[in-house]
Write a protein that holds these residues in place. Structure first.
Motif, PDB file in Angstrom:
ATOM      1  N   ALA A  88       0.844  -1.189   0.000  1.00  0.00           N
ATOM      2  CA  ALA A  88       0.000   0.000   0.000  1.00  0.00           C
ATOM      3  C   ALA A  88       0.882   1.243   0.000  1.00  0.00           C
ATOM      4  O   ALA A  88       1.914   1.297   0.673  1.00  0.00           O
ATOM      5  CB  ALA A  88      -0.914   0.012   1.220  1.00  0.00           C
ATOM      6  N   SER A  89       0.459   2.253  -0.745  1.00  0.00           N
ATOM      7  CA  SER A  89       1.210   3.503  -0.773  1.00  0.00           C
ATOM      8  C   SER A  89       1.033   4.248   0.543  1.00  0.00           C
ATOM      9  O   SER A  89       0.086   3.993   1.311  1.00  0.00           O
ATOM     10  CB  SER A  89       0.728   4.379  -1.928  1.00  0.00           C
ATOM     11  OG  SER A  89      -0.601   4.809  -1.691  1.00  0.00           O
TER      12      SER A  89
ATOM     13  N   PRO B 262      -0.001   7.373   0.961  1.00  0.00           N
ATOM     14  CA  PRO B 262      -1.324   8.008   1.008  1.00  0.00           C
ATOM     15  C   PRO B 262      -2.450   7.031   1.348  1.00  0.00           C
ATOM     16  O   PRO B 262      -3.383   7.391   2.073  1.00  0.00           O
ATOM     17  CB  PRO B 262      -1.500   8.580  -0.401  1.00  0.00           C
ATOM     18  CG  PRO B 262      -0.099   8.834  -0.873  1.00  0.00           C
ATOM     19  CD  PRO B 262       0.703   7.697  -0.306  1.00  0.00           C
ATOM     20  N   GLN B 263      -2.371   5.807   0.847  1.00  0.00           N
ATOM     21  CA  GLN B 263      -3.393   4.812   1.184  1.00  0.00           C
ATOM     22  C   GLN B 263      -3.358   4.464   2.666  1.00  0.00           C
ATOM     23  O   GLN B 263      -4.395   4.330   3.318  1.00  0.00           O
ATOM     24  CB  GLN B 263      -3.202   3.555   0.338  1.00  0.00           C
ATOM     25  CG  GLN B 263      -3.556   3.735  -1.122  1.00  0.00           C
ATOM     26  CD  GLN B 263      -3.186   2.527  -1.961  1.00  0.00           C
ATOM     27  OE1 GLN B 263      -2.187   1.852  -1.704  1.00  0.00           O
ATOM     28  NE2 GLN B 263      -3.991   2.243  -2.973  1.00  0.00           N
ATOM     29  N   ARG B 264      -2.153   4.330   3.213  1.00  0.00           N
ATOM     30  CA  ARG B 264      -2.029   4.002   4.644  1.00  0.00           C
ATOM     31  C   ARG B 264      -2.499   5.159   5.508  1.00  0.00           C
ATOM     32  O   ARG B 264      -3.159   4.947   6.531  1.00  0.00           O
ATOM     33  CB  ARG B 264      -0.578   3.620   4.952  1.00  0.00           C
ATOM     34  CG  ARG B 264      -0.194   2.259   4.357  1.00  0.00           C
ATOM     35  CD  ARG B 264       1.183   1.823   4.813  1.00  0.00           C
ATOM     36  NE  ARG B 264       2.240   2.463   4.052  1.00  0.00           N
ATOM     37  CZ  ARG B 264       3.319   3.027   4.574  1.00  0.00           C
ATOM     38  NH1 ARG B 264       3.484   3.062   5.885  1.00  0.00           N
ATOM     39  NH2 ARG B 264       4.241   3.557   3.794  1.00  0.00           N
TER      40      ARG B 264
ATOM     41  N   THR C  86      -4.731   7.378   4.635  1.00  0.00           N
ATOM     42  CA  THR C  86      -6.190   7.382   4.506  1.00  0.00           C
ATOM     43  C   THR C  86      -6.822   6.354   5.437  1.00  0.00           C
ATOM     44  O   THR C  86      -7.859   6.614   6.062  1.00  0.00           O
ATOM     45  CB  THR C  86      -6.599   7.113   3.052  1.00  0.00           C
ATOM     46  OG1 THR C  86      -6.059   8.124   2.200  1.00  0.00           O
ATOM     47  CG2 THR C  86      -8.112   7.092   2.905  1.00  0.00           C
ATOM     48  N   ALA C  87      -6.199   5.190   5.545  1.00  0.00           N
ATOM     49  CA  ALA C  87      -6.694   4.174   6.480  1.00  0.00           C
ATOM     50  C   ALA C  87      -6.641   4.681   7.911  1.00  0.00           C
ATOM     51  O   ALA C  87      -7.550   4.417   8.719  1.00  0.00           O
ATOM     52  CB  ALA C  87      -5.872   2.890   6.341  1.00  0.00           C
TER      53      ALA C  87
ATOM     54  N   VAL D  30      -9.239  -1.843   8.580  1.00  0.00           N
ATOM     55  CA  VAL D  30      -8.125  -1.229   7.853  1.00  0.00           C
ATOM     56  C   VAL D  30      -6.772  -1.454   8.520  1.00  0.00           C
ATOM     57  O   VAL D  30      -5.759  -0.941   8.046  1.00  0.00           O
ATOM     58  CB  VAL D  30      -8.345   0.291   7.665  1.00  0.00           C
ATOM     59  CG1 VAL D  30      -9.574   0.556   6.810  1.00  0.00           C
ATOM     60  CG2 VAL D  30      -8.470   1.008   9.003  1.00  0.00           C
TER      61      VAL D  30
ATOM     62  N   ILE E  23      -3.923  -2.564   6.428  1.00  0.00           N
ATOM     63  CA  ILE E  23      -3.372  -1.599   5.478  1.00  0.00           C
ATOM     64  C   ILE E  23      -2.322  -0.714   6.143  1.00  0.00           C
ATOM     65  O   ILE E  23      -1.206  -0.546   5.625  1.00  0.00           O
ATOM     66  CB  ILE E  23      -4.498  -0.724   4.886  1.00  0.00           C
ATOM     67  CG1 ILE E  23      -5.502  -1.597   4.123  1.00  0.00           C
ATOM     68  CG2 ILE E  23      -3.920   0.358   3.966  1.00  0.00           C
ATOM     69  CD1 ILE E  23      -6.758  -0.851   3.694  1.00  0.00           C
ATOM     70  N   SER E  24      -2.679  -0.155   7.292  1.00  0.00           N
ATOM     71  CA  SER E  24      -1.819   0.854   7.921  1.00  0.00           C
ATOM     72  C   SER E  24      -1.139   0.388   9.201  1.00  0.00           C
ATOM     73  O   SER E  24      -0.230   1.049   9.695  1.00  0.00           O
ATOM     74  CB  SER E  24      -2.656   2.096   8.249  1.00  0.00           C
ATOM     75  OG  SER E  24      -3.610   1.794   9.248  1.00  0.00           O
TER      76      SER E  24
END
Length: 249
Positions: free
Chosen positions: A16-17, A19-21, A23-24, A67, A70-71
């Motif tokens: 995951a990028s 920004p995606q992390r 956002t999570a 999530v 993800i993060s």
């Protein structure tokens, strides 16, 4: 917060990028702050202290399963700093996570503010007069506890919380149970701390409520930024020496 892929991180999805992390983290912190503060504002007259404590545990549990993969499911600047101090999270990503967590918390209390502003007559004014579920000491402590009691509570219990997080995400721990253990621990710690400080352990949560809690909440906010961070860093820097058998050997 699920089992880590490796000892170096708390289950961060490296595919995951950033920004995606982040956002999570915004989503998870929104869920956490919205769940606990929404319960404190709207439901606590019926559910009491236990209802608020259960709400925060359930929110962490739901966010971690939703999530966390993800993060890493921090949802709390103190957790992020503690994880970095333990060597389980990259320092370079820490500022981005913290900004995301503060945004997520502020969005949650803003939504609650809008809901209350369109509620029964006098509801919003009453919430703000009571500090909008902000943390506090002295006259703003639910039980009238002084500054020293509040600082000790926030430092010690945040450190305990981080030790639990680092322990259940350790490479040696049983897989699949980390979110449950973390959520139940947070519920337990809230049962202890709500009468003392209204239970922070999370600077993002404290900032989010102080925004709408008035001048006194903002004046006392420093305690609920500094104390949880100190507790988290104590746990992060000492976890390996205390509990890692390789380091002890």
């Amino acid at each position: 917060m699920a089992k880590p892929v490796a000892d170096a991180e708390i289950d961060v999805d490296t595919s995951a990028s950033l920004p995606q992390r982040v956002t999570a983290e915004i989503f998870g912190t929104f869920l956490l702050v919205g769940g606990v503060i929404g319960t404190a504002l709207f439901s606590s007259p019926n559910t009491g202290l236990l209802g608020v404590a259960l709400a925060v545990g359930l929110a962490v549990l739901a966010g971690a399963y939703a999530v966390g993969h993800i993060s890493g499911g921090h949802f709390n600047p103190a957790v992020t700093l503690g994880a970095a101090a333990s060597g389980r999270f990259a320092w370079k990503d820490t500022p981005y996570y913290i900004v995301g967590q503060i945004i997520g918390g502020a969005l949650a209390t803003t939504v609650l503010f809008v809901i209350a502003s369109n509620g029964p007559s006098g509801m919003l004014a009453g919430f703000q007069a009571d500090g909008f579920a902000s943390n506090g000491y002295g006259d703003h402590s639910p039980g009238g506890f002084g500054l020293i009691s509040v600082i000790v509570t926030e430092v010690v219990l945040t450190a305990v919380f981080l030790y639990v997080i680092l322990g259940v995400t350790d490479r040696r721990s049983a897989t699949g149970f980390a979110p449950l253990a973390i959520g139940l621990t947070l519920t337990l710690l809230h049962l202890v701390a709500i009468p003392v400080s209204n239970a922070s352990f999370n600077p993002a949560r404290s900032i989010a409520t102080a925004i709408y809690g008035g001048g006194d909440a903002l004046l006392q906010l420093w305690v609920f930024i500094v104390a949880p961070i100190v507790g988290a860093l104590i746990a992060g820097f000492t976890y390996s020496a205390l509990f890692d058998s390789k380091k002890s050997a």
